[in-house]
Design an enzyme around this catalytic site. Structure first.
Site, short mmCIF file in Angstrom:
data_model
loop_
_atom_site.label_atom_id
_atom_site.label_comp_id
_atom_site.label_asym_id
_atom_site.label_seq_id
_atom_site.Cartn_x
_atom_site.Cartn_y
_atom_site.Cartn_z
N ASN A 114 62.84 -32.86 -19.36
CA ASN A 114 61.93 -33.84 -18.75
C ASN A 114 62.08 -33.76 -17.23
O ASN A 114 63.06 -34.21 -16.66
CB ASN A 114 62.26 -35.25 -19.24
CG ASN A 114 61.22 -36.27 -18.81
OD1 ASN A 114 60.37 -35.99 -17.96
ND2 ASN A 114 61.27 -37.45 -19.40
N ASN A 137 54.88 -38.91 -16.36
CA ASN A 137 53.87 -38.55 -17.37
C ASN A 137 54.39 -38.69 -18.80
O ASN A 137 53.78 -38.17 -19.73
CB ASN A 137 53.33 -37.13 -17.12
CG ASN A 137 54.42 -36.07 -17.20
OD1 ASN A 137 55.41 -36.21 -17.91
ND2 ASN A 137 54.24 -34.99 -16.44
N ASP A 138 55.51 -39.39 -18.96
CA ASP A 138 56.05 -39.57 -20.32
C ASP A 138 55.05 -40.28 -21.22
O ASP A 138 54.91 -39.95 -22.39
CB ASP A 138 57.35 -40.37 -20.27
CG ASP A 138 58.50 -39.56 -19.68
OD1 ASP A 138 58.29 -38.36 -19.40
OD2 ASP A 138 59.59 -40.11 -19.50
N GLY A 145 59.25 -36.63 -24.01
CA GLY A 145 59.00 -36.62 -22.57
C GLY A 145 59.18 -35.31 -21.86
O GLY A 145 59.04 -35.24 -20.63
N ASP A 196 58.31 -31.68 -20.31
CA ASP A 196 57.06 -31.31 -19.63
C ASP A 196 57.21 -30.01 -18.86
O ASP A 196 58.28 -29.40 -18.84
CB ASP A 196 56.60 -32.44 -18.70
CG ASP A 196 57.70 -32.93 -17.77
OD1 ASP A 196 58.55 -32.11 -17.39
OD2 ASP A 196 57.71 -34.13 -17.42
N ASP A 200 48.39 -18.35 -33.99
CA ASP A 200 48.96 -19.23 -35.01
C ASP A 200 48.24 -19.06 -36.35
O ASP A 200 47.03 -18.80 -36.40
CB ASP A 200 48.84 -20.68 -34.53
CG ASP A 200 49.36 -21.67 -35.54
OD1 ASP A 200 50.59 -21.69 -35.78
OD2 ASP A 200 48.54 -22.44 -36.10
N GLU A 234 50.89 -14.76 -36.28
CA GLU A 234 51.86 -15.36 -37.19
C GLU A 234 51.41 -15.09 -38.62
O GLU A 234 50.38 -15.60 -39.07
CB GLU A 234 51.95 -16.87 -36.97
CG GLU A 234 52.93 -17.54 -37.91
CD GLU A 234 52.75 -19.04 -38.03
OE1 GLU A 234 53.73 -19.74 -38.33
OE2 GLU A 234 51.61 -19.52 -37.84
#
Length: 616
Positions: free
Chosen positions: A139, A144-145, A165, A167, A332, A361
């Site tokens: 964090n 911006n949490d 949190g 980032d 993905d 994947e």
């Protein structure tokens, strides 16, 4: 002109602009000089009669070829072409209905970088990928949490399903650490906006394809991260999700047409039986269930046979590379995509960016099943153009049983030997990405029952074998965890938050075993950065003997011998039998501890150890 007339004109202009602000365009901008210059723009308005209008433009070099309405009156598909003369600027798309005109601004930008140099550089065996979950790594910006207006306002580090949190600022702060490990490329789980009510920590339920999640730092934060990576010569790998999206996506909540999604009378999940796609005896129902079934209830399945959906996804894929300087794309849930669409999307990306790397994947158990989804030597009706895959079979049927089982004719280390022998199936096996664990799998240390020696052998294999190695955050300091529940393999990196009792970045609080593991990774990571043999060298393996497995990585100017002893007893290396690769050399240096050995004398590898020896 009277004051009343002027006021009326000003009001009319205001309402036109105000109306235009309610129109969203996908993709929201494009660039001059792109190979991809025939686009399907999807325009969406809050006006339920918007789709009854026409769209034109007078911008030089841009032509509107066709306008198509949808049954949902808020959408229009506008086919535009950009010729070679088009210059950067704001294209004015004029929407007209019943004599009312609305101006929609659609920017055409100048390309900033040079593909293959400044971005879309691709990855190779010279790279080491570090995979992390941005919410769980560090964090760096508590502001911006939580972001007002977003659904998920959780922030509880004791709850592994809540947001924690982490980032981009936290990642940037610790890029030195990644480089100390030898990492040259960063892959993060998806960073597009996931504005879902819960379980947003993983990023795979996208709700806006043109917004980076604000809780990570938004679009600008992502650019800062990219710039920080480029300044260090590091690369950026995007985690792209084409197969499905999130239930709170603006388009899912307000479909242009029902056939934009693969619809079922009731929720129907995918069978996850990839065999149906190549089984010569498979039923049509099994094929449909595999491809059209939803991944989970919260992730609706795109109908990629719909040309508007296919273009929406493909254009977005290209847009992200150009917008954010992506060097490689991890695809993905690749095997769940419509395979014809997947080939077309791959071709569009490679046409635009010939140097970019794409790897999918394909989480399957057997080598032929995996090879089917990439460029291969298998005689099947469908031929994939995907350059590479994540090599799960080298994990499931290779390194894991090699270390978990006692060696025998059919058990133990022979599995890894077999997995590498199956490379004859692939056109370019050196492009496959090898791994030990990730956010969907049990931590390898847990699978090894906390056995440090096996963990060290596994990492030594990872950093010396053929292919492109991928590490999962924290495994280098023996983070453990099983997937029941999956939150246990997605815990916070120690030291990423103020007040953490343990700090893997500085070494504070690490146990002797954790520090020893981390030191091994750093030494091997530093060595492979300057080793042409480990980066791009050829691969030769020898049949395992009594639990001892030996392979070589070599170029014209460097030869590295890797010897893995999976037994508890010491094993002697038969240098004479290896003369095809050892001939002409007289000594070997252990690249981890620096010790030197004469090749004229027996070299004995202790039990449960793997040595990396550079020949001299």
């Amino acid at each position: 002109m009277t004051r009343k007339t002027i006021l009326a004109l000003l009001l009319a202009a205001y309402f036109q602009v105000a109306s235009a602000q309610n129109v969203r365009v996908f993709p929201e901008h494009w660039w001059a000089g792109m190979q991809t210059n025939q686009l399907h723009l999807i325009l969406r308005s809050n006006d339920s009669l918007f789709g009854q209008g026409a769209v034109t433009t007078g911008y030089p070099g841009v032509a509107v070829r066709k306008v198509t309405p949808f049954s949902n009156g808020r959408y229009l598909a506008v086919e535009v072409s950009l010729d070679n003369s088009v210059q950067p600027g704001n294209v004015q798309l004029v929407h007209a209905r019943n004599g009312k005109k609305t101006i929609v601004s659609w920017p055409v930008k100048a390309r900033k970088g040079i593909a293959g140099k400044d971005f879309a550089r691709g990855i190779s065996g010279a790279d080491l990928i570090y995979l992390l979950m941005p919410d769980r790594f560090a964090n760096g910006d508590p502001s911006n949490d939580r972001v007002a207006g977003m659904w998920d306002q959780s922030l509880d580090r004791k709850d592994y399903y809540a947001r924690h949190g982490g980032d981009f600022a936290g990642v940037i702060r610790h890029l030195d650490y990644l480089q100390e490990l030898g990492a040259t490329a960063l892959w993060m789980t998806p960073v597009m906006e996931n504005d879902m009510p819960d379980r947003t920590e993983h990023g795979y339920a996208i709700t806006d394809h043109y917004r980076i999640d604000a809780r990570y730092g938004g679009n600008e934060g992502y650019r800062r991260l990219r710039d920080s990576l480029q300044a260090r010569g590091m690369k950026l790998v995007q985690d792209a999700v084409y197969n499905h999206t999130g239930t709170y996506h603006v388009i899912v909540n307000d479909l242009p047409e029902k056939d934009w999604l693969n619809q079922w009378p009731a929720y129907t999940g995918t069978s996850a039986r990839e065999q149906a796609l190549f089984d010569p005896y498979a039923s049509a129902n099994d094929k449909k269930r595999m491809t059209d079934g939803w991944f989970v209830k919260e992730m609706p399945d795109w109908n990629q046979r719909n040309p508007y959906v296919a273009n929406f996804i493909t254009q977005n894929a290209i847009w992200y590379v150009e917008e954010f300087g992506v060097d490689a794309i991890r695809l993905d849930t690749y095997m769940y995509n419509d395979l014809a669409f997947a080939n077309a999307c791959n071709a569009a990306l490679l046409r635009e960016y010939p140097s970019i790397s794409l790897f999918g994947e394909v989480m399957v158990q057997h080598s032929p099943n995996q090879a089917f989804f990439t460029e291969n030597h298998i005689a099947t009706a469908f031929k994939s153009n995907l350059p590479a895959v994540l090599d799960f079979t080298a994990l499931f049927n290779g390194i894991f049983p090699a270390l978990a089982q006692e060696p025998g004719w059919y058990t133990g280390i022979v599995h890894l030997y077999n997995a590498m022998a199956h490379d004859f199936l692939y056109r370019q096996p050196e492009k496959n990405v090898i791994l030990l664990d990730n956010h969907d799998l049990p931590r390898f240390f847990t699978r090894m029952d906390g056995n440090l020696a096996r963990q060290k052998m596994a990492y030594t294999w990872l950093l010396t074998s053929r292919g492109i190695p991928q590490m999962y955050y924290g495994s280098e300091v023996l983070m453990a965890g099983d997937t029941k529940p999956d939150g246990l393999v997605r815990l916070d990196f120690p030291g990423g938050w103020p007040g953490d009792a343990k700090n893997a970045f500085t070494g504070e609080g690490l146990t002797a075993d954790e520090k020893s593991m981390q030191d091994l990774v750093k030494k091997l990571g530093a060595y492979r950065k300057k080793s042409p043999a480990l980066q791009t060298g050829k691969f030769m393996q020898y049949t395992p003997q009594d639990g001892l497995y030996i392979y070589f990585r070599y170029t014209e100017h460097q030869t590295v011998m890797c010897a893995m002893n999976t037994t508890k007893a010491a094993r002697k290396i038969d240098i004479g039998y290896l003369s095809e690769r050892t001939g002409g050399f007289t000594a070997a240096r252990n690249v981890v501890n620096g010790r030197e050995y004469s090749l004229r004398e027996p070299i004995v590898v202790p039990g449960q150890e793997m040595w990396v020896l550079e020949l001299k």
